[in-house]
Write a protein that holds these residues in place. Sequence first.
Motif, PDB file in Angstrom:
ATOM      1  N   TRP A 140       0.815  -1.226   0.000  1.00  0.00           N
ATOM      2  CA  TRP A 140       0.000   0.000   0.000  1.00  0.00           C
ATOM      3  C   TRP A 140       0.844   1.269   0.000  1.00  0.00           C
ATOM      4  O   TRP A 140       0.407   2.288  -0.542  1.00  0.00           O
ATOM      5  CB  TRP A 140      -1.027  -0.042   1.131  1.00  0.00           C
ATOM      6  N   ASP A 153     -17.637   1.992   2.089  1.00  0.00           N
ATOM      7  CA  ASP A 153     -16.847   0.974   2.767  1.00  0.00           C
ATOM      8  C   ASP A 153     -17.406   0.705   4.167  1.00  0.00           C
ATOM      9  O   ASP A 153     -17.415  -0.423   4.642  1.00  0.00           O
ATOM     10  CB  ASP A 153     -15.364   1.372   2.815  1.00  0.00           C
ATOM     11  N   TRP A 163      -9.238   0.313  10.581  1.00  0.00           N
ATOM     12  CA  TRP A 163      -8.342   1.070   9.701  1.00  0.00           C
ATOM     13  C   TRP A 163      -7.602   2.154  10.481  1.00  0.00           C
ATOM     14  O   TRP A 163      -6.992   3.042   9.878  1.00  0.00           O
ATOM     15  CB  TRP A 163      -9.141   1.730   8.576  1.00  0.00           C
ATOM     16  N   PHE A 207      -4.689   5.062   3.386  1.00  0.00           N
ATOM     17  CA  PHE A 207      -4.729   3.890   2.508  1.00  0.00           C
ATOM     18  C   PHE A 207      -6.178   3.515   2.197  1.00  0.00           C
ATOM     19  O   PHE A 207      -6.513   3.147   1.089  1.00  0.00           O
ATOM     20  CB  PHE A 207      -4.013   2.699   3.153  1.00  0.00           C
ATOM     21  N   ARG A 208      -7.019   3.609   3.203  1.00  0.00           N
ATOM     22  CA  ARG A 208      -8.410   3.265   2.993  1.00  0.00           C
ATOM     23  C   ARG A 208      -9.041   4.195   1.959  1.00  0.00           C
ATOM     24  O   ARG A 208      -9.797   3.759   1.090  1.00  0.00           O
ATOM     25  CB  ARG A 208      -9.161   3.398   4.326  1.00  0.00           C
ATOM     26  N   SER A 247      -8.349   3.105  -1.554  1.00  0.00           N
ATOM     27  CA  SER A 247      -8.405   1.667  -1.853  1.00  0.00           C
ATOM     28  C   SER A 247      -9.281   1.350  -3.071  1.00  0.00           C
ATOM     29  O   SER A 247      -9.185   0.274  -3.631  1.00  0.00           O
ATOM     30  CB  SER A 247      -8.852   0.869  -0.622  1.00  0.00           C
ATOM     31  N   ARG A 263      -7.498   0.337  -6.681  1.00  0.00           N
ATOM     32  CA  ARG A 263      -6.960  -0.970  -7.097  1.00  0.00           C
ATOM     33  C   ARG A 263      -7.938  -1.723  -8.004  1.00  0.00           C
ATOM     34  O   ARG A 263      -7.576  -2.717  -8.620  1.00  0.00           O
ATOM     35  CB  ARG A 263      -6.648  -1.816  -5.868  1.00  0.00           C
TER      36      ARG A 263
END
Length: 567
Positions: free
Chosen positions: A187, A460, A469, A475-476, A479, A482
Amino acid sequence: MSNIPTTDFVPADLDANKWKNLDPLYRALLERDVHDGGELERLLLDRSDLDAAAAEAHTNLYIRMSCHTNDEDAKNGYLAFVENVVPQLKQVGFELDRRVVGSEHATALDGDRYEVMLRDLRTDVELFREDNIPLQTEETKLDQQYDEICGAMTVEFDGEERTLPQMAKFLEETDRATREKAWHGIWSRRAQDRERFDEIFDTMLNLRASIARNAEFENYRDYMFKRRHRFDYTPADCEAFHRGAEQVCVPVLRQLNATRADALGLDPLRPWDLAVDIRGRDPLRPFADADELVEKSSRLFHRMDPSLGELFDTLRTGDCLDLESRKGKAPGGYQAHRDRTLRPFIFMNAAGLHRDLDTMVHEAGHAFHSILCHGEPLLHYRHSPIEFAEVASMTMELFAFPFLDEFYDEAEAARARRKRLEDLATLLPWVATIDAFQHWLYTHPGHTREQRTAQWIELDERFGPAVSWSGLESFREMSWQRQGHLFGVPFYYIEYGIAQLGALQLWLQYRQDPVRAVANYKKALALGGSRPLPELFAAAELDFSFGPETMQRLMAEVQKELDSLPL
Ligand SMILES: [Zn+2]
């Protein structure tokens, strides 16, 4: 081959690799005088054979390239076709579509027989805009940039430079510190390109808004529903799917997360705790080599149904299988159909893992679908919409449950079944997340990156697994980047959810009455794409509905099975 539904319009020895050989035949079709419905039908059949020849040339070049990535000739042959033939095929295909749709004899065609085909062609002609061609080319280039950035990502880990797909196995390590370090490696690397991904995506959103506007649509969502030929379900149906996922699947997923946290003795779970086996066991090893995989799969299908077993065995002769992983082979797995000679081809990189067995069974389902439509003379109907095509493959993964003893002892087979059901309980909420995100993105033009991030986090929270998290917020936030579909194939994703619900319904039938379920499966597959989606589902006695009630009925059964399986 005697069963090729061919007319004599296409010469048997046509070399369809070159446009100069295809061009005169397509010209002849475009210039042919058509005086009645019968002649129009003949034109459609001749076109179908010619399209099949061109499609098979394309497929063969692709197969050759993916089997020999280090062969320059194979690569150049494929690229030459993509650059020189595919654009010509698109152009002439559109001209033929327009001719058929505009023909005064179209009304003389059998309504039931040609309903689906004409509906598709009319829509493609209606949506076509010259102005959109350069915008779509631009879109493709941006997606290539996305792929390039992703492909270039590597991480230094454990003394070696590794690609992100290679990093995935470290997330299954029983040592938690290793998993955490691997997760951070992945990440942190992605985070370096966060800004570039956002830039690419913003440009794509603008292009897509223009494409929709040019075609006189209020927003890109409504445009894409038409372009993806979604005639039989609406945005409201997708919202029902989201509600079902939230109310029915998310509780199952979070219960599984709680069980996992308990078994691992962790509270709370972190994002790097989701892939490790909860009892710390070594990976399943269902077979040693490709020959063993094929032999045991054959036995599995023969026990499932003798005629499916025979279909599977037809793949064992000739050049239908390339299964074993070796140097110089492209990654991944696929089933391709050679549309002229009617021979399926299954490609994979078997390394003796459980997911290879899953892939074999899944791709065999696609091959059965192709073979069962061989009697259909129209190429257009020998392929079915993805919402149903994936029912053919996903169903095989579930029908295989009672026969996993070909590969495993009792405890291992139970573990494999449990894994499949857990994956399915994870997949459905993820499909809802991606789909709901896309609905929001394209109905909120001009949104800021902050608003986009806030929407992603909200989704999410609604659909995601129960993990903490804390300290990983940035990073969340990124996400979503990806999921390549968001960049490369917008709006394509709910298809997997719809198909999974179809496959689950067939599995429920199978548990009641296996003979009938297999018969329904084969009957529906044999229709190919000749009927609208609800009729394809109905042919297998499946409801074409994907709201909370359907999900409740299905997930109750999944839960029951999970409860009966050891951890
Ligand atoms: Zn598939």
